[in-house]
Enzyme design. Structure first.
Site, PDB file in Angstrom:
ATOM      1  N   ASP A  15       0.815  -1.215   0.000  1.00 22.79           N
ATOM      2  CA  ASP A  15       0.000   0.000   0.000  1.00 22.79           C
ATOM      3  C   ASP A  15       0.849   1.266   0.000  1.00 22.79           C
ATOM      4  O   ASP A  15       0.625   2.173   0.815  1.00 22.79           O
ATOM      5  CB  ASP A  15      -0.943   0.017   1.202  1.00 22.79           C
ATOM      6  CG  ASP A  15      -1.742  -1.261   1.346  1.00 22.79           C
ATOM      7  OD1 ASP A  15      -2.053  -1.864   0.306  1.00 22.79           O
ATOM      8  OD2 ASP A  15      -2.044  -1.669   2.481  1.00 22.79           O
ATOM      9  N   GLU A 169     -11.336   0.484  -3.730  1.00 19.97           N
ATOM     10  CA  GLU A 169     -10.653   0.943  -2.517  1.00 19.97           C
ATOM     11  C   GLU A 169      -9.376   1.668  -2.904  1.00 19.97           C
ATOM     12  O   GLU A 169      -9.108   1.916  -4.078  1.00 19.97           O
ATOM     13  CB  GLU A 169     -10.347  -0.246  -1.603  1.00 19.97           C
ATOM     14  CG  GLU A 169      -9.516  -1.317  -2.269  1.00 19.97           C
ATOM     15  CD  GLU A 169      -9.429  -2.604  -1.465  1.00 19.97           C
ATOM     16  OE1 GLU A 169     -10.024  -2.669  -0.376  1.00 19.97           O
ATOM     17  OE2 GLU A 169      -8.765  -3.545  -1.940  1.00 19.97           O
TER      18      GLU A 169
END
Length: 509
Positions: A15, A169
Site C-alpha cells: 500500500d 478501494e
C-alpha cells in the site's frame, strides 16, 4: 541505458503512498499489527529508498491490544505535503478508525493522532486552490474536512465506485491541471487486482471514467509480478511521472505461493490525451534521470546503539521491560512477556524478509531462559529454532498442528543459530538420479516456493531440519502481511550478541 530492478522496496511493504518535496520523495506503507507503525522512506530518485523512521513510533500514537488479530491494525496510509507540513492519514482497523498525524519534518516527531469523523478505510487527502482539504475513502466517497480537527465540513459525497469490480478501494485524489482525478484499486488485492481512474472539473461533480480502464492489471497473465494495484502517482523534478504500487512475486507449483507479502514496485507513466498510460510492471525498467544510490543497512546489527534500529518491528506492542540494550552493553536482552509464540502478548523483535534467498544468523546466550529465532507469518504459522534447558529444538506451528521436528543437546553458554532460505533445490529433495527419475515418472515435483533450513552454528555447522516454505505463505496463512524473521523470548531472559541478515549473492531485492 541505466535500468533499475523491481521491487524497489522488497518484502512486506504494501500500500505505498508517496509525495515529493523539491527533489526529495517520501513514502509510507501499511504496517498492520506491527509496532512501530507506518514505516517511512526517503529517496532522491524513486529507485533507491532508505528508511528514515516510523510515523507511529510511540505507544501514545499506537496502542494495539492483544485482541487485535493478525492483519488488522494500521491500513493504507497516505502521505502529503501541501503547506510546508507533512500529513499522514491512515486507518486503525479494529480500533479508532481514521486519523491524521502531522509533522514539520519527515523524521518527526509526529503529532498525536487526530480522529477523522468518516467511516471507511484507505483514506486520502487532497487540497483545493482555496485551501480546502478533501478526504476520499474506499467506496469511493469524498468529504471536505478540517485536517486540524478531523471535523467533516461537507459530505461524504458518493462520487465514483469504479468500473464495477469488487472492492473499490485505495482511492487517491489528485488535482492536475484543470482536472481532478480519483484513482483507485479494484478487484481485490489478489490476482484480480487492478488500477482504474476517472476525472472531473471539481471534487463534487460526476466523474468521467477513463476509456482504457483498468489502466493497469496483471490478471490472467504469466508475468512474474502479480496482484498489481493500490497505486499512487508522483511527478519527478524533471517532469516525468511515475507510479508506486504494490505487487507480489509468487513462486512454486500451482496455485503458486508468495511469502514476502505485497511489496513496493515502481513503473513509469505517460500522459496521453489527459489520461495516464501505464505499461506492464517489469522486473527491470529504464531508470529515472536522477540516480542517487543509498547505502543499505549493515548486514549485521551488533546492538551497540541506544535504541533498536528503525527496521525492527514487534507484534502489536513493545512494552518497556521486554527489551534492553543497556542491561548488557553490546547485547540485546529480551525478557518474556508471554510463554508461547502461539498466542499474542509474546516478546518478539524481528525484521521483514526482503529477499527470496537469504540467510539469518544470530549469536545468543540463553542463560536460564527460553528463546531463539523465528520465521513468522502470525501466531498460527511460524517455524522456530529454540534454545532451552541445554538443547536446541526446531519447532513448527502450522494451523492447529505444532510439532518438534529436531532436537540436539548443546553445552551451556553462547550458541549460534542460523536460518537459510533458498528458492533453488526446494523440497521434496531427491537423493539420487534414480530417485529423481522416479519422481519425474510419477509427476512428483517441488510444490513450494522455497525451502527453509535450520542449523546450529559453530566450527562445523549442523543442519537440524529443512522445511517446506509454502506453509509460511499468504496462500496458507491468509492475511495481508509477509514473513518477519526475528528473535524471541518465551521464558525468563535471553541475550543476543548480534543478528545478521544476508541476502544471497545475486538475489533480487
Amino acid at each position: 541505458m541505466r535500468t533499475y530492478a523491481n521491487p524497489v522496496i522488497g518484502g512486506f511493504h504494501p500500500d505505498p503512498s508517496v509525495c515529493r518535496v523539491g527533489a526529495d520523495h517520501y513514502l509510507v506503507c501499511s504496517s498492520f499489527e506491527y509496532f512501530p507503525g507506518v514505516p517511512l522512506f526517503h529517496s532522491r530518485d524513486l529507485v533507491h529508498w532508505r528508511q528514515i523512521g516510523n510515523v507511529l513510533d510511540r505507544p501514545g500514537q499506537l496502542v494495539l491490544p492483544d485482541g487485535v488479530p493478525a492483519s488488522a491494525g494500521i491500513y493504507a496510509p497516505t502521505i502529503r505535503h501541501p503547506d510546508g507540513r507533512f500529513y499522514v492519514i491512515t486507518t486503525e482497523v479494529g480500533g479508532r478508525g481514521n486519523f491524521i498525524v502531522t509533522s514539520e519534518r519527515p523524521e518527526g516527531p509526529w503529532s498525536d493522532p487526530v480522529p477523522v469523523g468518516l467511516p471507511g478505510i484507505d483514506p486520502d487527502l487532497a487540497w483545493d486552490e482555496d485551501g480546502s482539504c478533501w478526504c476520499a475513502v474506499a467506496g469511493v466517497q469524498v468529504a471536505r474536512i478540517d485536517p486540524a480537527t478531523g471535523a467533516v465540513l461537507e459530505g461524504p459525497l458518493p462520487v465514483w465506485s469504479g468500473t464495477g469490480l469488487q472492492h473499490p478501494e485505495a482511492p487517491h485524489l489528485y488535482r492536475i491541471g484543470a482536472w481532478w482525478y480519483p484513482m483507485l484499486a479494484e478487484g481485490g488485492t489478489a490476482h484480480g487486482h487492478s488500477v482504474s481512474i476517472a476525472r472531473a472539473r471539481s471534487p463534487r461533480e460526476p466523474y468521467e471514467p477513463a476509456p482504457a480502464n483498468p489502466i493497469l492489471s496483471h490478471r490472467s497473465t504469466d508475468l512474474p509480478i502479480q496482484c498489481t494495484g493500490h497505486a499512487d502517482l508522483v511527478s519527478a523534478p524533471d517532469g516525468t511521472w511515475w507510479m508506486l504500487l504494490l505487487g507480489t512475486r509468487p513462486r512454486g507449483y500451482f496455485p503458486h505461493f508468495h511469502v514476502l507479502g505485497r511489496e513496493t514496485f515502481l513503473t513509469p507513466v505517460e500522459w496521453v490525451h489527459g489520461w495516464p498510460r501505464v505499461g506492464p510492471v517489469r522486473e527491470r525498467h529504464p531508470a529515472p534521470a536522477a540516480w542517487h544510490p543509498v547505502e543499505p543497512p549493515p548486514e549485521r546489527d551488533d546492538f551497540d546503539t541506544a535504541d533498536p534500529a528503525q527496521y525492527w518491528i514487534s507484534p502489536r506492542r513493545r512494552p518497556e521491560g521486554s527489551w534492553s540494550l543497556q542491561e548488557r552493553p553490546g547485547w540485546l536482552t529480551l525478557t518474556a512477556t508471554g510463554n508461547s509464540l502461539d498466542r499474542a502478548g509474546h516478546t518478539f523483535l524481528g525484521r521483514r524478509q526482503q529477499h527470496p534467498d537469504c540467510r539469518v544468523v544470530v549469536r545468543m546466550d540463553p542463560g536460564s531462559g527460553r528463546g531463539g529465532l523465528s520465521v513468522r507469518m502470525d501466531e498460527a504459522h511460524h517455524y522456530d529454532i529454540e534454545v532451552s534447558g541445554g538443547a536446541v529444538s526446531v519447532l513448527a506451528r502450522i494451523g492447529p498442528l505444532r510439532q518438534c521436528l529436531a532436537r540436539q543437546h548443546v553445552p551451556p553458554g553462547e550458541v549460534t543459530l542460523a536460518i537459510g532460505i533458498r528458492t533453488t533445490g526446494v523440497l521434496p529433495p531427491t537423493v539420487s538420479a534414480a530417485d529423481r527419475a522416479a519422481d519425474d515418472a510419477l509427476g512428483v515435483r517441488p510444490g513450494g516456493p522455497d525451502t527453509i533450513t535450520f542449523s546450529l552454528g559453530g566450527p562445523t555447522p549442523v543442519t537440524l531440519a529443512e522445511l517446506d516454505g509454502r506453509y509460511l505463505s499468504t496462500q496458507i496463512a491468509t492475511g495481508f502481511t509477509g514473513r518477519v524473521i526475528g528473535m524471541y523470548a518465551t521464558e525468563g531472559s535471553v541475550a543476543f550478541d548480534w543478528f545478521e541478515y544476508e541476502p544471497a549473492a545475486g538475489s533480487p531485492a
